[in-house]
Write a protein that holds these residues in place. Structure first.
Motif, mmCIF file in Angstrom:
data_model
loop_
_atom_site.group_PDB
_atom_site.id
_atom_site.type_symbol
_atom_site.label_atom_id
_atom_site.label_comp_id
_atom_site.label_asym_id
_atom_site.label_seq_id
_atom_site.Cartn_x
_atom_site.Cartn_y
_atom_site.Cartn_z
ATOM 1 N N THR A 251 36.643 18.926 30.430
ATOM 2 C CA THR A 251 37.539 19.146 31.957
ATOM 3 C C THR A 251 37.000 18.456 32.811
ATOM 4 O OG1 THR A 251 37.909 21.233 30.795
ATOM 5 C CG2 THR A 251 38.301 20.820 33.081
ATOM 6 N N LEU A 252 35.506 18.201 32.936
ATOM 7 C CA LEU A 252 34.949 17.539 33.972
ATOM 8 C C LEU A 252 35.135 16.075 33.861
ATOM 9 C CD1 LEU A 252 31.454 19.466 34.430
ATOM 10 C CD2 LEU A 252 33.262 19.158 36.250
ATOM 11 N N TYR A 253 34.964 15.427 32.832
ATOM 12 C CA TYR A 253 35.056 14.147 32.384
ATOM 13 C C TYR A 253 36.602 13.743 32.653
ATOM 14 C CZ TYR A 253 30.608 13.228 30.436
ATOM 15 O OH TYR A 253 29.301 13.153 30.262
ATOM 16 N N GLU B 139 30.070 29.016 21.180
ATOM 17 C CA GLU B 139 29.489 28.528 22.332
ATOM 18 C C GLU B 139 29.438 27.124 22.623
ATOM 19 O OE1 GLU B 139 25.467 30.438 23.321
ATOM 20 O OE2 GLU B 139 25.753 31.543 21.323
ATOM 21 N N ALA B 140 29.360 26.386 21.463
ATOM 22 C CA ALA B 140 29.404 24.883 21.438
ATOM 23 C C ALA B 140 30.793 24.497 21.941
ATOM 24 C CB ALA B 140 29.142 24.356 20.091
ATOM 25 N N ALA B 141 31.690 25.192 21.384
ATOM 26 C CA ALA B 141 33.103 24.707 21.783
ATOM 27 C C ALA B 141 33.463 25.024 23.198
ATOM 28 C CB ALA B 141 34.290 25.318 20.913
ATOM 29 N N ASP B 142 32.873 26.248 23.887
ATOM 30 C CA ASP B 142 33.135 26.452 25.159
ATOM 31 C C ASP B 142 32.529 25.388 26.064
ATOM 32 O OD1 ASP B 142 33.718 28.244 27.382
ATOM 33 O OD2 ASP B 142 31.801 28.292 27.663
ATOM 34 N N THR B 143 31.094 24.950 25.645
ATOM 35 C CA THR B 143 30.668 24.204 26.325
ATOM 36 C C THR B 143 30.934 22.805 26.587
ATOM 37 O OG1 THR B 143 28.405 25.299 26.051
ATOM 38 C CG2 THR B 143 28.102 23.226 26.937
ATOM 39 N N ARG C 40 37.086 7.631 31.255
ATOM 40 C CA ARG C 40 37.831 7.934 29.700
ATOM 41 C C ARG C 40 37.063 7.802 28.545
ATOM 42 N NH1 ARG C 40 40.796 10.835 32.015
ATOM 43 N NH2 ARG C 40 42.424 9.873 33.536
ATOM 44 N N ALA C 41 36.021 6.824 28.808
ATOM 45 C CA ALA C 41 35.050 6.662 27.507
ATOM 46 C C ALA C 41 34.117 7.867 27.152
ATOM 47 C CB ALA C 41 34.159 5.753 27.747
ATOM 48 N N ALA C 42 33.892 8.586 28.508
ATOM 49 C CA ALA C 42 33.162 9.761 28.098
ATOM 50 C C ALA C 42 33.979 11.015 27.739
ATOM 51 C CB ALA C 42 32.292 10.028 29.432
ATOM 52 N N ALA D 232 26.907 14.050 36.049
ATOM 53 C CA ALA D 232 25.546 14.762 35.591
ATOM 54 C C ALA D 232 25.795 16.116 34.919
ATOM 55 C CB ALA D 232 24.563 14.698 36.348
ATOM 56 N N GLN D 233 26.712 16.762 35.660
ATOM 57 C CA GLN D 233 26.832 18.044 34.781
ATOM 58 C C GLN D 233 27.543 18.140 33.617
ATOM 59 O OE1 GLN D 233 29.307 20.766 37.391
ATOM 60 N NE2 GLN D 233 29.522 22.249 36.107
ATOM 61 N N ALA D 234 28.481 17.099 33.648
ATOM 62 C CA ALA D 234 29.236 16.760 32.289
ATOM 63 C C ALA D 234 28.370 16.386 31.146
ATOM 64 C CB ALA D 234 30.348 15.994 32.628
#
Length: 977
Positions: free
Chosen positions: A736-738, A726-730, A744-746, A706-708
């Motif tokens: 990294t989370l996915y 900011e978009a690149a960092d987010t 893999r799809a996400a 959910a965080q991802a």
């Protein structure tokens, strides 16, 4: 006989030149709706909603039929009918007999006129149809919204007219209006350019130079920025007396600019019923309206301070209504809820609300408080506005909300004296004391009636028992009015006995007296109404509709409405627009205190859970209607959109509160449900706040998936708003989370998104690396659509870097996949890309045919985002085919849509595309204007490729800089048509 109808002023009808009697306001409102939709059917439900809104009576349908019957008789003499058809009721009048539709038709003809002279005449005729405020004298939520929309249409026509007159060389007659407009908007560079040009052409070169210096100072002081390239170039040409600046007379094509924004907010709450006394304070407030002579005065700040319940807000609202005509540019209002321990209004949120009311699109509202405050001050510069800041708790909460211009007046209410406002900002403090006893009795008389005169001494005792506080007096009066069989003496005795039993917080404190009156009124409530009152104190939002109250209390709508009626009659709850119910801040605190005392924590939590579930269910239903998964889905999209807009503040407050108080799953679900709506055009600040709440909630429960997802949504918001770093960092955090989760799809989607940010930043090798990794994931997953998408993006990188052969190969591979999937929309897009690389007319014809079909589909579906992209693709095809006028028209429409949905990167790209088309059409000056707008935008968001294109299109010495930028990006140069 001929009939003529009017809505651009009072709603009226004439037959053969004779006025027609149209009946009372509600009946004229019905006709107004039918006239706006002349020739089109309007359903009974829509008629009721537009005429009554949330306040529709139970017998609204019967009343509507009666009104329709009378109106039918009124217009029958002219051979016009009001007919019942399958889609609803239709007024059969020719739309051209209605001034609104004639206005729109004349403006449209003016914008497409072959000559500026014709355009000027047509738009002049259109503006001459206005007789005053649209639907004057009628007031429903729908008509109010339509009225504002029509004011915007008029403004757009006036600005178009302005452009035409300048091109015709009629600068002299524009000087006065342009000067006034610049005084209102001293930071508007486009207006400054127009005034400078008009001044120069009028032989006033020195005044034009001074105007430039004035806006340069304003920009530096307010925004810390320099004038844009277009303004600087015009100044240089004026100083050099460039002969090309002379009026050239008529041109063949208007090339009208998009209209500037102008909003006149009217946010004051409803005036106070039975307001009494305060003559001296009102006179003091009136005195603040008289500014000293000479230059613009310093900002006027007035502070109303006093104990809770003494009537500060009532006095402020009463005076604001009295003097609203002195503030023609509007009135802003916010309840800062400064003493609400749970939900005080954050300064940034208050600024975002003001900027929205002032017409600033959500995507242009800056993220930081200081930047928002600067933009707010800029929007108010030179405007005559009243700003009412209610229930402020500190100087820090107020200071960022102060305008920077003496043309505005700020009225603040606070329980505290806020000495800093006086010492630092020179505020004039008015300390509001208890009502004089005589005024308190007068207020009771106005609320209760003759019983006060029959028991005058007892009335004075009652006033004293209420501490002569207006809020307490109103509550006591309502209780007395409801118990006509009990004498005032008995009621005063009850109150005295109850005070003795009550555990007062601080004897002698007027707040304790108010609490005693609250308690007295509360104790006389039926048990079920008392419970509703307590639970209302738990609501984190501002106000509730009946259905929400039913959810909160666990009742049905009918029972909730009945119990709310009991509370309204007791003056413990007040009603607002749209059938909403709210509490005074003191009553909210008191209700929450009672809930904590009488309702166990599990019951309080269960009540809020029911309320939050109600909001989640409503949001899911509305989103399923607005964005159905199947074409057979039912529902009314307009009603769904209206519901979300009305509840949006509550939904945002719910997300924030839920994430902070343990409803983590609900916050995640609600934010995820709302995301698409907020992303497509909701207030940007609100969208970011809601999505950030989802991120924190997901962290709290350890739900990394959910965080991802929430981070991906947040990254999209940042990218849309041009905050690319900011978009690149987010996106990287989501990626990294996915990757850790093995999703893999996400992960592939996150890689694609991250690649798209690097694409915009001009880092093509990094973008290509992300796209290749995404393609590999899609291939292992057997996802043909994903592979096709990644291949297209890799092909775009190849084309941008000059490898057309490799680009063509990748695009043809993607085309085969899309064809196999039956994805006609994506297929058309790839065809348009291939047509740009191809020299074969057949490829171009095939792409145009498929894109035109797609355009019809997306327009029917109301998908504005998709329409903007299809229009841009079609414009490229038309330009390559030499159909320049059509290409320019499509790009202008795409620009409108990009701005509406807040896609700033696509807006910059479309501006550059339009500049290229106009240059090819021989309109170098207008082309340069588009490129200059693109340059400002591209630099703001960090899109170096579009910056280079803009510099190249602007011409002159800028082209050398453009070539250096292209070289740094390792691209061959700007694309050609």
């Amino acid at each position: 006989m001929t009939a003529q109808f009017g809505v651009l002023g009072a709603v009226e009808a004439q037959i053969a030149g004779r006025p027609v009697a149209l009946g009372h306001a509600r009946q004229r409102s019905v006709l107004a709706v039918l006239l706006v939709e002349a020739g089109r059917p309007v359903t009974v439900d829509h008629l009721i909603d537009r005429v009554w809104g949330e306040d529709a009576p139970q017998r609204a349908t019967g009343a509507l039929y009666s009104y329709l019957s009378r109106l039918r008789q009124a217009v029958a003499e002219a051979g016009i009918g009001i007919e019942r058809r399958p889609g609803g009721y239709v007024l059969t009048a020719d739309p051209q007999t209605v001034d609104l539709h004639r206005f729109r038709e004349l403006v449209t003809r003016g914008r497409s006129a072959e000559s500026d002279r014709s355009a000027a005449e047509l738009i002049t005729q259109a503006l001459g149809l206005w007789r005053g405020e649209p639907f004057a004298g009628l007031d429903t939520p729908w008509l109010a919204s339509m009225r504002q929309s029509l004011w915007n249409e008029r403004l757009a026509a006036e600005l178009d007219h302005n452009d035409v007159l300048l091109r015709l060389g009629r600068h002299g007659e524009l000087l006065a209006s342009l000067s006034a407009a610049v005084a209102e908007h001293p930071l508007d560079e486009r207006l400054a350019e127009q005034l400078m040009l008009a001044l120069y052409r009028s032989g006033r070169q020195a005044d034009a130079d001074e105007q430039y210096r004035r806006i340069r100072r304003c920009l530096a002081d307010e925004l810390g920025s320099d004038p844009g390239a277009g303004l600087r170039r015009l100044h240089e040409r004026i100083l050099a007396a460039d002969p090309a600046l002379a009026a050239t007379g008529e041109t063949r094509e208007p090339h009208l600019q998009p209209p500037a924004r102008l909003a006149v907010p009217a946010q004051l709450p409803a005036d106070v019923r039975a307001f009494t006394g305060r003559t001296r304070e009102l006179a003091t407030l009136d005195g603040t309206l008289a500014p000293p002579g000479g230059d613009e005065p310093p900002l006027t700040v007035v502070l109303l301070s006093g104990t809770p319940g003494v009537g500060k807000s009532a006095l402020a609202v009463r005076w604001a209504h009295r003097v609203r005509e002195a503030f023609p540019d509007g009135q802003l209002y916010v309840n800062l809820r400064g003493y609400d321990a749970e939900q005080p209004v954050a300064v940034g949120d208050a600024l975002a609300g003001f900027l929205t009311a002032l017409g600033v699109p959500g995507t242009e509202i800056p993220p930081g408080v200081e930047e928002r405050a600067g933009r707010y001050r800029s929007e108010l510069t030179g405007r005559r506005m009243l700003v009412l800041l209610d229930n402020a708790s500190s100087v820090e909460q107020v200071r960022p909300l102060l305008p920077g211009t003496g043309s505005c007046l700020v009225l603040i209410t606070s329980r505290d004296s806020l000495p800093g406002m006086v010492a630092i900002h020179g505020a004039e403090r008015i300390n509001l004391d208890l009502l004089p006893l005589a005024d308190a009795v007068v207020l009771l008389r106005r609320l209760i009636g003759g019983r006060v005169d029959r028991e005058p001494s007892v009335a004075e005792e009652l006033a004293a028992a209420c501490a002569r506080l207006p809020l307490a007096l109103r509550i006591a009066a309502e209780l007395a009015a409801a118990r006509t069989d009990v004498s005032l003496a008995e009621l005063v005795g009850e109150l005295g006995d109850h005070r003795l039993r009550l555990d007062l917080l601080d004897a002698g404190d007027p707040r304790a007296e108010v609490r005693a009156v609250f308690s007295w009124s509360y104790q006389n409530l039926p048990a079920d109404a008392a419970r509703v009152f307590r639970l209302l104190g738990l609501n984190p939002g501002e106000s509730l509709r009946v259905e929400a109250v039913a959810a909160l209390t666990g009742t049905d709508a009918g029972e909730a409405r009945r119990l709310l009626g009991v509370l309204v009659r007791a003056s413990l709850v007040h009603t607002g627009r749209g059938g909403r119910y709210g509490l005074h801040d003191l009553l909210r605190a008191y209700a929450a205190e009672l809930a904590a005392e009488h309702d166990p924590e599990p019951e309080r939590r269960a009540a809020l859970t029911r309320l939050f579930d109600h909001y989640l269910a409503g949001s899911v239903a509305a989103m399923n209607t607005l964005y159905p998964e199947s074409p057979d889905a039912g529902g009314d999209p307009e009603a769904a959109r209206n519901w979300i807009e009305a509840e949006r503040p509550n939904l945002a407050a719910t997300c924030t509160y839920a994430a902070a108080h343990g409803w983590y799953r609900l916050a995640i679900a609600l934010a995820g449900t709302l995301f698409r709506y907020l992303d497509a055009g909701g207030p940007a600040a609100e969208a970011v706040a809601v999505t950030t709440s989802a991120v924190s909630a997901a962290v709290a429960v350890g739900d990394r998936e959910a965080q991802a997802r929430a981070l991906s949504d947040l990254g999209r918001l940042h990218r849309r708003q041009g905050r690319l770093d900011e978009a690149a960092d987010t996106y990287q955090r989501a990626l990294t989370l996915y990757a850790d989760l093995g999703e893999r799809a996400a992960e592939a989607v996150a890689l694609r998104n991250l690649g798209s940010v690097h694409w915009r930043l001009g880092d093509y090798r990094q973008a290509a690396d992300h796209y290749r990794r995404a393609w590999s994931h899609y291939r292992r997953l057997g996802d043909d659509a994903g592979q096709a998408d990644a291949s297209v993006r890799l092909g775009l990188v190849d084309a941008r870097l000059g490898d057309e052969a490799q680009a063509t190969k990748r695009l043809r591979s993607a085309l085969a996949l899309y064809t196999g999937l039956g994805d006609r929309f994506s297929e058309a897009y790839v065809l348009s890309l291939l047509a740009r690389l191809s020299r074969q007319p057949a490829d171009l014809e095939r792409a145009v045919a498929q894109l035109e079909q797609n355009l019809a589909v997306v327009r029917q579906a109301g998908d504005r985002t998709a329409e903007a992209y299809v229009l841009t693709d079609l414009a490229a095809m038309y330009a390559r085919d030499g159909r320049l006028a059509e290409a320019a028209a499509h790009l202008r429409r795409a620009l409108v849509l990009h701005r509406r949905i807040g896609d700033r990167a696509s807006e910059a790209e479309a501006l550059n595309d339009l500049g290229q088309v106009l240059r090819a059409a021989g309109d170098a000056a207008e082309a340069r204007s588009q490129h200059e707008q693109a340059l400002v935008l591209a630099r703001e968001i960090g899109d170096r490729y579009e910056e280079a294109r803009a510099l190249d299109g602007a011409g002159g010495p800028q082209q050398d800089l453009a070539q250096r930028l292209f070289a740094d990006l390792a691209v061959p140069g700007a694309p050609s048509w």
